[in-house]
Design a protein around this motif. Structure first.
Motif, PDB file in Angstrom:
ATOM      1  N   ARG A   1      20.378  -2.665  -2.987  1.00 32.51           N
ATOM      2  CA  ARG A   1      20.422  -4.036  -3.449  1.00 32.51           C
ATOM      3  C   ARG A   1      18.701  -4.482  -3.348  1.00 32.51           C
ATOM      4  O   ARG A   1      18.244  -4.821  -3.823  1.00 32.51           O
ATOM      5  CB  ARG A   1      20.721  -4.920  -1.691  1.00 32.51           C
ATOM      6  CG  ARG A   1      22.174  -5.470  -1.822  1.00 32.51           C
ATOM      7  CD  ARG A   1      22.719  -6.128  -0.513  1.00 32.51           C
ATOM      8  NE  ARG A   1      21.990  -6.070   0.874  1.00 32.51           N
ATOM      9  CZ  ARG A   1      22.345  -5.592   1.277  1.00 32.51           C
ATOM     10  NH1 ARG A   1      23.092  -4.562   1.532  1.00 32.51           N
ATOM     11  NH2 ARG A   1      21.849  -5.143   2.720  1.00 32.51           N
ATOM     12  N   HIS A   2      17.744  -3.365  -2.891  1.00 32.08           N
ATOM     13  CA  HIS A   2      16.882  -3.550  -2.490  1.00 32.08           C
ATOM     14  C   HIS A   2      15.518  -2.575  -3.593  1.00 32.08           C
ATOM     15  O   HIS A   2      14.290  -2.757  -3.643  1.00 32.08           O
ATOM     16  CB  HIS A   2      15.820  -3.790  -1.348  1.00 32.08           C
ATOM     17  CG  HIS A   2      16.527  -5.269  -0.959  1.00 32.08           C
ATOM     18  ND1 HIS A   2      15.941  -6.238  -0.680  1.00 32.08           N
ATOM     19  CD2 HIS A   2      18.095  -4.779   0.616  1.00 32.08           C
ATOM     20  CE1 HIS A   2      17.104  -7.160  -0.006  1.00 32.08           C
ATOM     21  NE2 HIS A   2      17.817  -6.122   1.156  1.00 32.08           N
TER      22      HIS A   2
ATOM     23  N   THR B   1       0.696  -1.633  -0.166  1.00 30.37           N
ATOM     24  CA  THR B   1      -0.102  -0.116   0.009  1.00 30.37           C
ATOM     25  C   THR B   1       1.136   1.278  -0.343  1.00 30.37           C
ATOM     26  O   THR B   1       0.260   2.355  -0.648  1.00 30.37           O
ATOM     27  CB  THR B   1      -1.023  -0.701   1.065  1.00 30.37           C
ATOM     28  OG1 THR B   1      -1.994  -1.133   0.695  1.00 30.37           O
ATOM     29  CG2 THR B   1      -1.800   0.646   0.750  1.00 30.37           C
ATOM     30  N   LEU B   2       1.528   0.968   0.759  1.00 32.31           N
ATOM     31  CA  LEU B   2       2.966   1.713   1.208  1.00 32.31           C
ATOM     32  C   LEU B   2       3.330   2.762  -0.459  1.00 32.31           C
ATOM     33  O   LEU B   2       3.514   3.240  -0.435  1.00 32.31           O
ATOM     34  CB  LEU B   2       3.839   2.299   1.944  1.00 32.31           C
ATOM     35  CG  LEU B   2       4.863   3.420   2.341  1.00 32.31           C
ATOM     36  CD1 LEU B   2       4.238   4.185   2.814  1.00 32.31           C
ATOM     37  CD2 LEU B   2       5.537   3.285   3.370  1.00 32.31           C
ATOM     38  N   ALA B   3       4.293   1.367  -0.895  1.00 34.87           N
ATOM     39  CA  ALA B   3       4.811   1.911  -2.026  1.00 34.87           C
ATOM     40  C   ALA B   3       3.604   2.337  -3.540  1.00 34.87           C
ATOM     41  O   ALA B   3       4.357   2.802  -4.170  1.00 34.87           O
ATOM     42  CB  ALA B   3       4.985  -0.032  -2.952  1.00 34.87           C
TER      43      ALA B   3
ATOM     44  N   GLY C   1      17.602   0.953   7.662  1.00 32.64           N
ATOM     45  CA  GLY C   1      17.156  -0.748   8.526  1.00 32.64           C
ATOM     46  C   GLY C   1      16.507  -1.556   8.133  1.00 32.64           C
ATOM     47  O   GLY C   1      16.480  -2.062   6.649  1.00 32.64           O
ATOM     48  N   ARG C   2      16.364  -2.086   8.489  1.00 31.18           N
ATOM     49  CA  ARG C   2      15.666  -3.804   8.245  1.00 31.18           C
ATOM     50  C   ARG C   2      14.231  -3.194   7.632  1.00 31.18           C
ATOM     51  O   ARG C   2      13.900  -3.722   6.830  1.00 31.18           O
ATOM     52  CB  ARG C   2      15.320  -4.801   8.973  1.00 31.18           C
ATOM     53  CG  ARG C   2      17.174  -5.064   9.526  1.00 31.18           C
ATOM     54  CD  ARG C   2      17.122  -5.495  10.593  1.00 31.18           C
ATOM     55  NE  ARG C   2      16.555  -5.703  11.913  1.00 31.18           N
ATOM     56  CZ  ARG C   2      16.938  -5.603  13.062  1.00 31.18           C
ATOM     57  NH1 ARG C   2      16.804  -7.334  12.691  1.00 31.18           N
ATOM     58  NH2 ARG C   2      16.654  -5.262  14.342  1.00 31.18           N
ATOM     59  N   SER C   3      13.463  -2.680   8.221  1.00 31.49           N
ATOM     60  CA  SER C   3      12.031  -2.896   7.975  1.00 31.49           C
ATOM     61  C   SER C   3      11.618  -2.736   6.558  1.00 31.49           C
ATOM     62  O   SER C   3      10.530  -2.378   6.700  1.00 31.49           O
ATOM     63  CB  SER C   3      11.182  -1.782   8.837  1.00 31.49           C
ATOM     64  OG  SER C   3      11.715  -2.197  10.835  1.00 31.49           O
ATOM     65  N   PRO C   4      12.570  -0.968   6.091  1.00 34.18           N
ATOM     66  CA  PRO C   4      11.993  -0.932   4.896  1.00 34.18           C
ATOM     67  C   PRO C   4      11.920  -2.019   3.895  1.00 34.18           C
ATOM     68  O   PRO C   4      11.615  -1.273   2.298  1.00 34.18           O
ATOM     69  CB  PRO C   4      12.437   0.567   4.887  1.00 34.18           C
ATOM     70  CG  PRO C   4      13.086   0.552   5.499  1.00 34.18           C
ATOM     71  CD  PRO C   4      13.313  -0.418   5.952  1.00 34.18           C
TER      72      PRO C   4
ATOM     73  N   PHE D   1      10.433  -1.561  -0.390  1.00 31.74           N
ATOM     74  CA  PHE D   1      11.777  -1.356  -1.316  1.00 31.74           C
ATOM     75  C   PHE D   1      11.505  -2.039  -2.663  1.00 31.74           C
ATOM     76  O   PHE D   1      11.352  -1.629  -3.439  1.00 31.74           O
ATOM     77  CB  PHE D   1      13.143  -1.200  -1.177  1.00 31.74           C
ATOM     78  CG  PHE D   1      13.504   0.118   0.132  1.00 31.74           C
ATOM     79  CD1 PHE D   1      12.565   0.852   0.080  1.00 31.74           C
ATOM     80  CD2 PHE D   1      14.889  -0.208   0.877  1.00 31.74           C
ATOM     81  CE1 PHE D   1      13.753   2.050   1.024  1.00 31.74           C
ATOM     82  CE2 PHE D   1      15.457   0.519   1.502  1.00 31.74           C
ATOM     83  CZ  PHE D   1      14.254   1.676   2.326  1.00 31.74           C
ATOM     84  N   GLU D   2      11.140  -3.526  -2.877  1.00 31.43           N
ATOM     85  CA  GLU D   2      11.080  -3.851  -3.336  1.00 31.43           C
ATOM     86  C   GLU D   2       9.566  -4.360  -4.029  1.00 31.43           C
ATOM     87  O   GLU D   2       9.401  -3.995  -5.367  1.00 31.43           O
ATOM     88  CB  GLU D   2      11.232  -5.425  -2.812  1.00 31.43           C
ATOM     89  CG  GLU D   2      12.304  -6.429  -2.241  1.00 31.43           C
ATOM     90  CD  GLU D   2      12.676  -7.169  -1.387  1.00 31.43           C
ATOM     91  OE1 GLU D   2      11.650  -8.303  -1.005  1.00 31.43           O
ATOM     92  OE2 GLU D   2      13.956  -7.935  -1.483  1.00 31.43           O
TER      93      GLU D   2
END
Length: 237
Positions: A96-97, A26-28, A52-55, A59-60
């Motif tokens: 990377r992502h 949804t955010l993307a 950080g790890r959360s996003p 990102f993907e």
């Protein structure tokens, strides 16, 4: 506690999603829509994201959105002062992502700079950020201590970083976690974003947000400086 229980300031919006994947998708989709609109109206769109790890899932998902990526500028709200090939580098995470497939055509403005000291690196980054176009979308996260970007409670430069009319775009910051040395965009630059978004997950983050909303002093929990309209919150359990 549900996000609807929060006493949000007038005009501030909050969305409750079912799980982390729905939040990411949804955010993307919402971010991509704003970027498309910005490109249509001004020819270019600027997105600032957090590390950080959360996003990662966000990102993907964003990388799969149909966009004229060559017209998108992407930067980071903060960075660890480590080489870009370091495992904890936010730039490495974004490359990377997010910057893959068609999204690799986006222009990326990184914060990390090689320098003799963290302060010298921050001054270099400050100059680099003078090339950053106006920010259309800012996506923030939040730590359990109420920090956002690398604006940590108790950091030596925090008061300067939280100056609403401050002249610096980037300042050296000290995190309580490793690696401690960080570079962060300041409030004056972050708050210039046309659409600031906050993405958080879990009941603990919701409790942190509720506590931050009850405070007057953003130095205690820096996310407090952003908790006003037009900020929009995305949350899932």
């Amino acid at each position: 506690m549900a996000i609807s229980d929060l006493n949000l300031p007038l005009g501030m919006l909050a969305r409750s999603l079912s799980d982390a994947q729905q939040l990411a998708e949804t955010l993307a989709a919402d971010v991509a829509a704003v970027l498309r609109s910005a490109i249509d109206s001004q020819g270019v769109a600027t997105l600032v994201v957090s590390g950080g790890r959360s996003p990662v899932a966000f990102f993907e998902s964003l990388a799969q959105q149909q966009l004229p990526w060559s017209r998108v500028v992407i930067s980071l709200a903060d960075e660890r002062w480590v080489p870009v090939n370091h495992a904890t580098s936010n730039e490495s995470l974004v490359r990377r992502h997010l910057l893959r497939g068609p999204a690799a055509e986006a222009r990326f403005i990184g914060l990390y700079q090689v320098a003799g000291s963290l302060e010298q690196a921050a001054l270099k980054t400050d100059q680099v950020l003078s090339e950053l176009p106006p920010i259309d979308v800012l996506v923030l996260g939040m730590g359990d201590d109420g920090h956002t970007a690398s604006l940590f409670p108790g950091s030596p430069n925090l008061c300067e970083a939280l100056e609403p009319e401050g002249s610096r775009r980037c300042l050296p910051m000290q995190a309580p976690s490793e690696p401690r040395q960080r570079l962060s965009m300041t409030l004056s630059l972050l708050a210039s974003a046309r659409l600031p978004l906050l993405a958080i997950q879990g009941s603990a983050k919701l409790a942190t947000l509720a506590e931050a909303l009850s405070l007057d002093d953003p130095a205690r929990m820096p996310i407090r400086a952003f908790l006003h309209s037009p900020l929009e919150i995305y949350w899932c359990p």
